[in-house]
Design an enzyme around this catalytic site. Sequence first.
Site: not given
Ligand code: GLN
Length: 307
Positions: A63, A191, A66, A261, A243
Amino acid sequence: MNYQSILEEIKEEVYPYLREGKVANYIPALANVNPEQFAMTLTMFDGRQYSVGQADTLFSIQSISKVFTFTLALKHYGLELYERIGREPSGNPFNSLVQLEYESGKPRNPFINAGAINVTDVLLTYFKSSTSTSKKILDFMHAIADDTSIAFNDIVAESEMEHGFRNLALANLMKSFNNFDNDVMEVIKIYFQHCSIEMNTKMLSRSMLYLANHGVDPITGKTYITSQQAKRINAVMLTCGHYDASGDFAFHVGLPGKSGVGGGIVAVVPKMMGIAVWAPALNAQGNSLVGTKALELFTSKTGLSIF
Ligand code: GLN
């Protein structure tokens, strides 16, 4: 300030915690990563780097990507983007569906999954094909990290695709509310691809410099976005980068930051440096447990927080 010795101290202090937390196991290709790994790098405006731990080991940025896709979308769409994606903290887990339903398919912010998937959709509309969208994302990474070796990991991307039910549900929900331009499957593939990008803490901390310096890379002098856009990306990182633990991160660390993650976290010290930390085991909200601790120690020891 002796940054190298501060990093060494942090490494000593966080080591006992490396067994706490849990490696992300909902993406099978990430489930086998050894949790007992740690790296941290600071990159200064003149390019000097201070590192500790396994700072050359590549990991899945997940993530953290992003931040980069949001940058690209803002660059090309400007304020119009906020008609489709909000900028308020969600107070919910990163992959939650509930809020998206009662808020009529408009994601709260670009850093939860729904928001980032929507950003990818916007980029696909702008760049017209999957191939050119993926290429533009990678080109951007190569430029801001000043490293053309950065690549997608197809095994991780495919592994996520096989278990991507929730992300597909988020995309389908947005499509049902007419807040989505393209084919759901095509967008989700891009994505997952950008989530699968592999970098190390040296590359990631380098890639934060444009955000620490009002949109301009302090080493190359290249302008990526306006200073107002950079200010706003930093603001959204501070309020939404972790988050439903974003408030907690601001409280303990006090810097704009973004987690993934894969166990990575990036942070920005405005006008000074980019930071990246990596420790794969996660806390309950899906943020690196030791990474968060290391950043908290860093701002406490140096006094370098924005507050
Ligand atoms: N690729 C992961 C997902 O879509 C990314 C989530 C994350 O890093 N929090 O669940």
